[in-house]
Design a protein around this motif. Structure first.
Motif, PDB file in Angstrom:
ATOM      1  N   PRO A 221       0.829  -1.006   0.091  1.00  0.00           N
ATOM      2  CA  PRO A 221       0.128   0.069  -0.066  1.00  0.00           C
ATOM      3  C   PRO A 221       0.645   1.276   0.267  1.00  0.00           C
ATOM      4  CG  PRO A 221      -0.932  -1.504   1.378  1.00  0.00           C
ATOM      5  CD  PRO A 221       0.444  -2.049   1.142  1.00  0.00           C
ATOM      6  N   GLY A 222       0.552   2.251  -0.979  1.00  0.00           N
ATOM      7  CA  GLY A 222       0.980   3.553  -0.707  1.00  0.00           C
ATOM      8  C   GLY A 222       2.544   3.708  -1.919  1.00  0.00           C
ATOM      9  N   LEU A 223       2.606   2.329  -2.331  1.00  0.00           N
ATOM     10  CA  LEU A 223       3.921   2.407  -3.400  1.00  0.00           C
ATOM     11  C   LEU A 223       3.598   2.768  -4.910  1.00  0.00           C
ATOM     12  CD1 LEU A 223       6.772   1.966  -3.881  1.00  0.00           C
ATOM     13  CD2 LEU A 223       6.168  -0.568  -4.139  1.00  0.00           C
ATOM     14  N   ALA A 224       4.016   3.581  -5.464  1.00  0.00           N
ATOM     15  CA  ALA A 224       3.570   3.606  -6.783  1.00  0.00           C
ATOM     16  C   ALA A 224       5.048   4.154  -7.522  1.00  0.00           C
ATOM     17  CB  ALA A 224       2.615   5.028  -7.120  1.00  0.00           C
ATOM     18  N   LEU A 225       5.302   3.259  -8.703  1.00  0.00           N
ATOM     19  CA  LEU A 225       6.527   3.486  -9.430  1.00  0.00           C
ATOM     20  C   LEU A 225       6.194   3.912 -10.827  1.00  0.00           C
ATOM     21  CD1 LEU A 225       8.335   0.219  -8.581  1.00  0.00           C
ATOM     22  CD2 LEU A 225       8.628   2.498  -7.586  1.00  0.00           C
ATOM     23  N   THR A 226       6.549   4.910 -11.278  1.00  0.00           N
ATOM     24  CA  THR A 226       6.391   5.373 -12.781  1.00  0.00           C
ATOM     25  C   THR A 226       7.654   5.702 -13.696  1.00  0.00           C
ATOM     26  OG1 THR A 226       6.361   7.655 -12.054  1.00  0.00           O
ATOM     27  CG2 THR A 226       4.378   6.815 -11.787  1.00  0.00           C
ATOM     28  N   ALA A 227       7.553   5.435 -14.808  1.00  0.00           N
ATOM     29  CA  ALA A 227       8.540   5.669 -15.635  1.00  0.00           C
ATOM     30  C   ALA A 227       8.041   6.103 -16.968  1.00  0.00           C
ATOM     31  CB  ALA A 227       9.400   4.556 -15.903  1.00  0.00           C
ATOM     32  N   ASP A 228       8.494   7.147 -17.665  1.00  0.00           N
ATOM     33  CA  ASP A 228       8.067   7.772 -18.884  1.00  0.00           C
ATOM     34  C   ASP A 228       9.097   8.108 -19.702  1.00  0.00           C
ATOM     35  OD1 ASP A 228       4.864   8.145 -18.566  1.00  0.00           O
ATOM     36  OD2 ASP A 228       5.861   8.806 -16.718  1.00  0.00           O
ATOM     37  N   TYR A 229       8.796   7.880 -21.085  1.00  0.00           N
ATOM     38  CA  TYR A 229       9.829   8.567 -21.872  1.00  0.00           C
ATOM     39  C   TYR A 229       9.194   9.364 -22.910  1.00  0.00           C
ATOM     40  CZ  TYR A 229      12.341   8.258 -26.557  1.00  0.00           C
ATOM     41  OH  TYR A 229      13.306   8.542 -27.709  1.00  0.00           O
ATOM     42  N   TRP A 230      10.061  10.599 -23.394  1.00  0.00           N
ATOM     43  CA  TRP A 230       9.585  11.566 -24.103  1.00  0.00           C
ATOM     44  C   TRP A 230      10.376  11.750 -25.601  1.00  0.00           C
ATOM     45  CZ3 TRP A 230       9.328  12.582 -18.921  1.00  0.00           C
ATOM     46  CH2 TRP A 230       8.001  12.613 -18.455  1.00  0.00           C
ATOM     47  N   SER A 231       9.883  12.040 -26.678  1.00  0.00           N
ATOM     48  CA  SER A 231      10.733  12.271 -27.747  1.00  0.00           C
ATOM     49  C   SER A 231      10.091  13.707 -28.490  1.00  0.00           C
ATOM     50  CB  SER A 231      10.668  11.225 -28.830  1.00  0.00           C
ATOM     51  OG  SER A 231      11.337  11.805 -29.981  1.00  0.00           O
ATOM     52  N   ILE A 232      10.690  14.804 -28.439  1.00  0.00           N
ATOM     53  CA  ILE A 232      10.268  15.968 -28.953  1.00  0.00           C
ATOM     54  C   ILE A 232      10.975  16.512 -29.943  1.00  0.00           C
ATOM     55  CG2 ILE A 232       9.363  18.258 -28.231  1.00  0.00           C
ATOM     56  CD1 ILE A 232       9.029  17.264 -25.253  1.00  0.00           C
ATOM     57  N   LYS A 233      10.213  16.721 -31.139  1.00  0.00           N
ATOM     58  CA  LYS A 233      10.986  17.212 -32.277  1.00  0.00           C
ATOM     59  C   LYS A 233      10.172  18.690 -32.496  1.00  0.00           C
ATOM     60  CE  LYS A 233      12.894  13.088 -34.088  1.00  0.00           C
ATOM     61  NZ  LYS A 233      13.081  12.252 -35.163  1.00  0.00           N
ATOM     62  N   ILE A 234      11.086  19.808 -32.728  1.00  0.00           N
ATOM     63  CA  ILE A 234      10.587  21.270 -33.068  1.00  0.00           C
ATOM     64  C   ILE A 234      10.868  21.472 -34.486  1.00  0.00           C
ATOM     65  CG2 ILE A 234      10.216  23.495 -32.490  1.00  0.00           C
ATOM     66  CD1 ILE A 234      10.906  22.806 -29.539  1.00  0.00           C
ATOM     67  N   LYS A 235       9.880  22.069 -35.176  1.00  0.00           N
ATOM     68  CA  LYS A 235      10.254  22.447 -36.714  1.00  0.00           C
ATOM     69  C   LYS A 235       9.994  23.818 -36.710  1.00  0.00           C
ATOM     70  CE  LYS A 235       8.649  18.162 -38.579  1.00  0.00           C
ATOM     71  NZ  LYS A 235       7.477  17.309 -39.602  1.00  0.00           N
ATOM     72  N   ASN A 236      10.847  24.705 -37.486  1.00  0.00           N
ATOM     73  CA  ASN A 236      10.714  26.189 -37.571  1.00  0.00           C
ATOM     74  C   ASN A 236      10.660  27.150 -36.446  1.00  0.00           C
ATOM     75  OD1 ASN A 236      10.378  25.819 -40.258  1.00  0.00           O
ATOM     76  ND2 ASN A 236       8.025  25.221 -40.153  1.00  0.00           N
ATOM     77  N   LEU A 237      11.642  26.555 -35.551  1.00  0.00           N
ATOM     78  CA  LEU A 237      11.745  27.096 -34.182  1.00  0.00           C
ATOM     79  C   LEU A 237      11.731  28.833 -34.296  1.00  0.00           C
ATOM     80  CD1 LEU A 237      12.143  26.714 -31.199  1.00  0.00           C
ATOM     81  CD2 LEU A 237      14.564  26.852 -31.520  1.00  0.00           C
ATOM     82  N   ILE A 238      10.849  29.535 -33.842  1.00  0.00           N
ATOM     83  CA  ILE A 238      11.153  30.997 -33.680  1.00  0.00           C
ATOM     84  C   ILE A 238      12.196  31.584 -32.567  1.00  0.00           C
ATOM     85  CG2 ILE A 238       9.862  33.102 -33.286  1.00  0.00           C
ATOM     86  CD1 ILE A 238       7.026  31.575 -34.007  1.00  0.00           C
ATOM     87  N   GLN A 239      13.078  32.049 -33.200  1.00  0.00           N
ATOM     88  CA  GLN A 239      14.466  32.408 -32.362  1.00  0.00           C
ATOM     89  C   GLN A 239      15.255  33.337 -32.982  1.00  0.00           C
ATOM     90  OE1 GLN A 239      16.294  29.272 -30.390  1.00  0.00           O
ATOM     91  NE2 GLN A 239      18.032  30.431 -29.630  1.00  0.00           N
ATOM     92  N   ALA A 240      15.733  34.342 -32.079  1.00  0.00           N
ATOM     93  CA  ALA A 240      16.589  35.200 -32.930  1.00  0.00           C
ATOM     94  C   ALA A 240      18.078  34.348 -33.022  1.00  0.00           C
ATOM     95  CB  ALA A 240      16.958  36.505 -32.219  1.00  0.00           C
ATOM     96  N   PRO A 241      18.638  34.669 -34.236  1.00  0.00           N
ATOM     97  CA  PRO A 241      19.962  34.054 -34.201  1.00  0.00           C
ATOM     98  C   PRO A 241      21.124  34.735 -33.310  1.00  0.00           C
ATOM     99  CG  PRO A 241      19.657  35.621 -36.220  1.00  0.00           C
ATOM    100  CD  PRO A 241      18.305  35.336 -35.307  1.00  0.00           C
ATOM    101  N   SER A 242      21.838  33.727 -32.621  1.00  0.00           N
ATOM    102  CA  SER A 242      22.793  34.214 -31.774  1.00  0.00           C
ATOM    103  C   SER A 242      23.901  35.023 -32.494  1.00  0.00           C
ATOM    104  CB  SER A 242      23.399  33.308 -30.799  1.00  0.00           C
ATOM    105  OG  SER A 242      24.127  32.403 -31.457  1.00  0.00           O
ATOM    106  N   PHE A 243      24.694  35.909 -31.601  1.00  0.00           N
ATOM    107  CA  PHE A 243      25.956  36.590 -32.198  1.00  0.00           C
ATOM    108  C   PHE A 243      27.073  35.566 -32.626  1.00  0.00           C
ATOM    109  CE2 PHE A 243      30.194  38.135 -31.189  1.00  0.00           C
ATOM    110  CZ  PHE A 243      30.133  39.482 -31.930  1.00  0.00           C
ATOM    111  N   SER A 244      27.255  34.673 -31.612  1.00  0.00           N
ATOM    112  CA  SER A 244      28.276  33.549 -31.912  1.00  0.00           C
ATOM    113  C   SER A 244      27.920  32.657 -32.976  1.00  0.00           C
ATOM    114  CB  SER A 244      28.767  32.988 -30.707  1.00  0.00           C
ATOM    115  OG  SER A 244      27.709  32.050 -30.058  1.00  0.00           O
ATOM    116  N   GLY A 245      26.562  32.317 -32.876  1.00  0.00           N
ATOM    117  CA  GLY A 245      26.181  31.348 -34.004  1.00  0.00           C
ATOM    118  C   GLY A 245      26.116  31.716 -35.330  1.00  0.00           C
ATOM    119  N   VAL A 246      26.081  33.144 -35.500  1.00  0.00           N
ATOM    120  CA  VAL A 246      25.874  33.910 -36.795  1.00  0.00           C
ATOM    121  C   VAL A 246      27.537  33.689 -37.355  1.00  0.00           C
ATOM    122  CG1 VAL A 246      25.805  35.904 -38.226  1.00  0.00           C
ATOM    123  CG2 VAL A 246      23.939  35.146 -36.775  1.00  0.00           C
ATOM    124  N   LEU A 247      28.242  34.274 -36.493  1.00  0.00           N
ATOM    125  CA  LEU A 247      29.966  34.372 -36.697  1.00  0.00           C
ATOM    126  C   LEU A 247      30.560  33.149 -37.027  1.00  0.00           C
ATOM    127  CD1 LEU A 247      31.384  37.004 -34.489  1.00  0.00           C
ATOM    128  CD2 LEU A 247      31.196  36.968 -36.815  1.00  0.00           C
TER     129      LEU A 247
END
Length: 276
Positions: A221-247
């Motif tokens: 009683p009172g014991l619960a074991l959980t395990a989960d796996y996620w796979s997330i892929k993002i397309k067309n990410l909205i983000q300003a390019p970084s200074f070092s990334g551009v250079l």
């Protein structure tokens, strides 16, 4: 100030007389429509607008814009087996259609999900889902005026005491052979960049897969074991390019693949080759 106008209408239903022969409860259904309008009017005084405050790094411009979205959605929960030859098997799914209007442009998005739970016995439950999600650009990302600001800290072509990047790499970013080795680094490690929104941005999209299990042994009683796996892929990410990334992409530096299009974003002093 920022204002949000939000209207929605939903119809909830449960057990419409439809029930699977192995289930104890009926189908759950939720449908509805929604309208949302967001407006931002960010006002600044003259000192912020001109960039004259010490330590400001650049002007802080006012931002003004708005968008609205019309949506329709539906969600269904389908119990297939309950307390029968297995303990539980249920499926739920959802769908949302959105129509955005931004600065004379319009675009549509579709988001949806499907998930299932399976419990062969009460002690063990398996679960899995697939989700398509979107994030529309916000008002600042859409309408921020082009403005000067602090962008990055290190120029690989500046002396320290020897440039970290090679002559050939630095030439890709606009450094001449005569300038190479004679470019002073920024003593404050603060270079400037131009920032701005883009009213033509489209939503970013994400696909998420998840699987998991829950174990709750009745003899502990009172014991619960959980395990989960996620796979997330993002397309067309909205983000300003970084200074070092551009250079780095422009020069093919630090293990980054060379991308000539990034060099269009690099503007050095014509006479000294400096980014400062």
């Amino acid at each position: 100030g920022e204002t949000v106008a939000h209207f929605d209408a939903t119809i909830n239903g449960d057990e419409y007389g439809w029930r699977m022969p192995w289930a104890e409860t009926g189908i759950g259904l939720n449908v509805g429509a929604e309208y949302r309008k967001e407006t931002l009017d960010f006002k600044v005084d003259e000192q912020f607008r001109s960039g004259d405050l010490a330590g400001q790094g650049g002007p802080t411009p006012p931002v003004k814009g708005q968008f609205d979205v019309r949506e329709m959605f539906a969600e269904v929960q389908l119990p297939i087996v309950e307390n029968n030859f297995i303990d539980l098997f249920t499926i739920n799914a959802g769908y949302r259609y959105s129509n955005y209007h931004v600065a004379g442009n319009s675009f549509n998005t579709d988001t949806y999900k499907i998930a299932a739970e399976l419990a062969p016995i009460p002690d063990i439950r398996f679960r899995g889902s697939y989700n398509r999600a979107v994030r529309a650009p916000n008002i600042v990302e859409l309408f921020f005026p082009t403005s000067l600001g602090l962008s990055g800290a290190v120029d690989p072509c500046a002396n320290d005491p020897v440039p970290a990047a090679s002559l050939a790499q630095c030439q890709l970013s606009g450094v001449s052979a005569a300038q190479y080795g004679n470019i002073s680094k920024n003593p404050a490690n603060q270079y400037n960049g131009l920032f701005g929104g883009n009213p033509n941005l489209l939503p970013e999209k994400a696909d998420t897969w998840s699987v998991g299990a829950v174990i709750q042994p009745r003899f502990i009683p009172g014991l619960a074991l959980t395990a989960d796996y996620w796979s997330i892929k993002i397309k067309n990410l909205i983000q300003a390019p970084s200074f070092s990334g551009v250079l780095n992409a422009c020069m093919g530096f630090a293990g980054v693949t060379q991308d000539p299009s990034q060099c269009l974003l690099v503007h050095r002093n014509t006479f000294t080759g400096s980014l400062w």
